[in-house]
Scaffold this motif. Structure first.
Motif, PDB file in Angstrom:
ATOM      1  N   ALA A   1      -7.037   0.533  -7.321  1.00 24.07           N
ATOM      2  CA  ALA A   1      -6.067  -0.526  -7.603  1.00 24.07           C
ATOM      3  C   ALA A   1      -5.831  -1.342  -6.341  1.00 24.07           C
ATOM      4  CB  ALA A   1      -4.744   0.078  -8.092  1.00 24.07           C
ATOM      5  N   GLY A   2      -5.365  -2.551  -6.523  1.00 25.60           N
ATOM      6  CA  GLY A   2      -4.964  -3.389  -5.406  1.00 25.60           C
ATOM      7  C   GLY A   2      -6.087  -3.684  -4.434  1.00 25.60           C
ATOM      8  N   HIS A   3      -5.690  -3.976  -3.205  1.00 28.24           N
ATOM      9  CA  HIS A   3      -6.664  -4.355  -2.177  1.00 28.24           C
ATOM     10  C   HIS A   3      -7.628  -3.223  -1.839  1.00 28.24           C
ATOM     11  CE1 HIS A   3      -3.538  -2.319   0.118  1.00 28.24           C
ATOM     12  NE2 HIS A   3      -4.427  -2.134   1.070  1.00 28.24           N
TER      13      HIS A   3
ATOM     14  N   PHE B   1     -12.984  -6.982 -11.437  1.00 21.41           N
ATOM     15  CA  PHE B   1     -11.692  -6.666 -10.829  1.00 21.41           C
ATOM     16  C   PHE B   1     -11.054  -7.894 -10.189  1.00 21.41           C
ATOM     17  CE2 PHE B   1      -9.044  -5.350  -7.264  1.00 21.41           C
ATOM     18  CZ  PHE B   1      -8.129  -4.541  -7.929  1.00 21.41           C
TER      19      PHE B   1
ATOM     20  N   TYR C   1      -7.415  -9.560 -10.431  1.00 25.81           N
ATOM     21  CA  TYR C   1      -6.591  -9.190  -9.267  1.00 25.81           C
ATOM     22  C   TYR C   1      -6.180 -10.411  -8.459  1.00 25.81           C
ATOM     23  CZ  TYR C   1      -5.661  -7.496  -4.528  1.00 25.81           C
ATOM     24  OH  TYR C   1      -5.113  -7.266  -3.290  1.00 25.81           O
TER      25      TYR C   1
ATOM     26  N   VAL D   1      -3.136 -12.832  -4.193  1.00 23.75           N
ATOM     27  CA  VAL D   1      -3.475 -11.461  -4.591  1.00 23.75           C
ATOM     28  C   VAL D   1      -2.286 -10.818  -5.287  1.00 23.75           C
ATOM     29  CG1 VAL D   1      -5.180 -11.182  -2.749  1.00 23.75           C
ATOM     30  CG2 VAL D   1      -2.798 -10.515  -2.333  1.00 23.75           C
ATOM     31  N   ALA D   2      -2.562  -9.830  -6.102  1.00 24.98           N
ATOM     32  CA  ALA D   2      -1.526  -9.255  -6.954  1.00 24.98           C
ATOM     33  C   ALA D   2      -0.361  -8.660  -6.169  1.00 24.98           C
ATOM     34  CB  ALA D   2      -2.135  -8.198  -7.872  1.00 24.98           C
TER      35      ALA D   2
ATOM     36  N   THR E   1       0.795  -2.127  -7.799  1.00 25.00           N
ATOM     37  CA  THR E   1       0.610  -3.003  -6.643  1.00 25.00           C
ATOM     38  C   THR E   1       1.912  -3.186  -5.870  1.00 25.00           C
ATOM     39  OG1 THR E   1       0.990  -4.972  -8.021  1.00 25.00           O
ATOM     40  CG2 THR E   1      -1.307  -4.267  -7.700  1.00 25.00           C
TER      41      THR E   1
END
Length: 568
Positions: free
Chosen positions: A192-194, A231, A235, A242-243, A354
């Motif tokens: 998830a995320g970065h 993704f 995302y 970014v999220a 996130t």
């Protein structure tokens, strides 16, 4: 500050390698190497793509040559005996251990200006393979650390091979193959995320490195590229943010995708449309988050950052698109006039998955005048003490309003946000060069029946920023629990000198350039209080904040303030 919401490591060059090919950014290294099999599909040859083009820090490289590694404000020895090897050095912080095991410092040794740098680098890579490469546990095998190390080893392989013994290549490729397999195993779910971008980037680099091994690697590469493409499409929001809604991650993710693009092109493969589109969306929004001094705005765990790195990332993005005025999906707004710049967070906090480092700073804003920061959030640099990282997430560490010493979104014990300010509204208008923002959030509705509304107006010349803070009941109803105290905070950059004036009715501020600003308010008491600034990496600086204080009656209250530039 407000508390939480109440309970609720070489190989000879391949024959025929030319300088021209190296300049093109594609390097073929090593003839096929036959290795002992350590598991299924252990690679036997290696193909290095897209050598590292990011500049290293010569000072940090010289420090490494002296036997010390500095990361996140912590320094420690790297040439230790068998009893206390550096990779898991006792007493070291997790962040220091992660940075050392990530090997991003290889470029510092490469660019330190001392030929002995490569010998030390080879020694340390070999030492790691001998000590840590046999195990799949501990901090050195954390998913994000593993991903960083894989990329850095691949990108520095040519440089490392120039000073290594003949047996280094076999050890290196064998270890890298094991690391690749482990990363794939631990990244099948839960990304998830970065971190997902960093991990999928590492998988792409590793698959490209071993592509000559057969169709299995080809298939794995295609899957990783597809997975990353899908993704980033969701995302990276439609507006390019970014999220996590964090400017420092905006920079990190854009840099990751630029590396992926370069690696694919180096291997004569075309980056997918989704990756290209994400880069094109990310770059203008990175410009959006830059203040007049070239650093980043301090939202959601961000610090100012390195200006030269930001410049280089933007240059390599190939995007010349200017910063937009607003980010509709994430809610950020930007007012710019004359030499003044205001960046406001007028969006809902990051969603679940996130939000582990998200801040409760809804409706906060920052302001810079030319190349100087004036109004700031407190920010937080990487490696700050744990308690400070926690406190800097509080609403009170942001230039916005706090009700009853309570965060506008609850920060749970696990770090996620609950009872967030979810209903955040914003309206924007312009009239004859003047710009308006009308924003509100309901983060205090469930507790006190209070809606916070903030209106900002910036004059055409940028010399006058006016605001209105309103605390009212929902849809015109009375406040459910009246007489709660509010504090509207304006955190000042440490370089700003502030004094009370006009018998305590105004605050005068002077910037290092000598330019002056004045803030006055009506409807609330005005004062100065201590604050702290963690926006510069490795530094905790004392500063001040202007506070507007009052009580919220049942019928609500409106506070007006004006921040004006003082001529002469």
């Amino acid at each position: 500050m407000a508390g939480s919401r109440p309970v609720r490591s070489s190989a000879a060059q391949a024959p025929g390698l030319t300088d021209k090919l190296a300049r093109w950014g594609r390097t073929l290294l090593a003839s096929p190497l036959r290795l002992l099999t350590l598991g299924h599909r252990t690679p036997g040859s290696f193909f290095a793509v897209a050598p590292d083009g990011w500049p290293g820090n010569a000072v940090a490289g010289q420090r490494l040559l002296s036997g010390s590694f500095l990361a996140f404000g912590e320094s420690g020895p790297i040439l230790l005996g068998d009893q206390d090897p550096p990779w898991q050095r006792s007493g070291a912080s997790p962040l220091w251990i992660a940075a050392l095991n990530g090997f991003a410092w290889l470029r510092d040794l490469r660019d330190c200006g001392d030929p002995s740098g490569v010998a030390l680098a080879v020694h340390l890579v070999d030492d790691w393979m001998g000590r840590e490469g046999r195990f799949f546990s501990g901090a050195s095998w954390q998913r994000d650390v593993l991903a960083t190390r894989i990329v850095e080893w691949i990108r520095h392989y040519d440089w490392l091979s120039s000073a290594a013994d003949p047996g280094f290549a076999g050890r290196f490729v064998q270890s890298l193959g094991r690391q690749r397999l482990h990363l794939k195993r631990v990244s099948r779910t839960g990304l998830a995320g970065h971190e997902a971008v960093a991990v999928l980037k590492a998988q792409i680099f590793a698959d490209l490195a071993f592509l000559r091994e057969g169709k299995g690697f080809e298939k794995s590469l295609d899957q990783a590229v597809l997975r990353l493409s899908r993704f980033v499409k969701r995302y990276v929001l439609h507006d390019g943010v970014v999220a996590e809604r964090a400017p420092h991650l905006q920079l990190a993710v854009l840099r990751h995708l630029l590396d992926v693009r370069a690696a694919l092109i180096s291997a004569e493969r075309r980056p997918t449309a989704e990756i290209v589109a994400a880069i094109d969306r990310l770059a203008p929004m990175l410009r959006f988050f830059r203040h007049g001094d070239g650093g980043l705005a301090l939202f959601n765990g961000t610090w100012e950052g390195d200006r030269a790195t930001i410049d280089l990332v933007l240059a390599r993005s190939g995007s010349a698109e200017a910063a937009p005025a607003m980010a509709l999906a994430s809610g950020f707004q930007r007012l710019a006039a004359g030499t003044s710049l205001v960046i406001a967070d007028a969006g809902s906090p990051p969603g679940r998955g996130t939000d582990a480092q998200a801040h409760a700073g809804t409706l906060s804003f920052e302001m810079s005048a030319a190349h100087e920061r004036l109004i700031v959030n407190c920010g937080v640099y990487p490696g700050a003490p744990r308690e400070w990282r926690h406190f800097m997430r509080f609403t009170a560490a942001h230039s916005t309003a706090v009700v009853d010493d309570t965060n506008s979104s609850e920060i749970t014990e696990h770090g996620a946000l609950e009872y967030r300010a979810g209903n955040v509204l914003v309206d924007r208008a312009e009239d004859q060069g003047a710009q308006w923002l009308d924003m509100s959030h309901d983060g205090y509705r469930s507790l006190f029946g209070i809606i916070h509304r903030r209106r900002l107006w910036l004059s055409p010349d940028g010399g006058d920023l006016r605001g209105e803070e309103m605390f009212t009941g929902h849809e015109g109803r009375p406040v459910t629990i009246p007489d709660k105290r509010f504090i509207v905070r304006f955190h000042l950059h440490p370089a700003v000198k502030a004094t009370l004036a006009q018998s305590g009715q105004a605050v005068l501020m002077r910037l290092p350039s000598g330019r002056g600003w004045k803030l006055r308010a009506s409807g609330a008491g005005i004062g100065l209080a201590e604050s702290i600034y963690l926006g510069e990496e490795g530094r905790q600086r004392r500063t001040e904040q202007i506070v507007l204080v009052g009580q919220i009656p049942a019928e609500g209250i409106a506070i007006k303030w004006a921040l004006t530039r003082m001529e002469g």
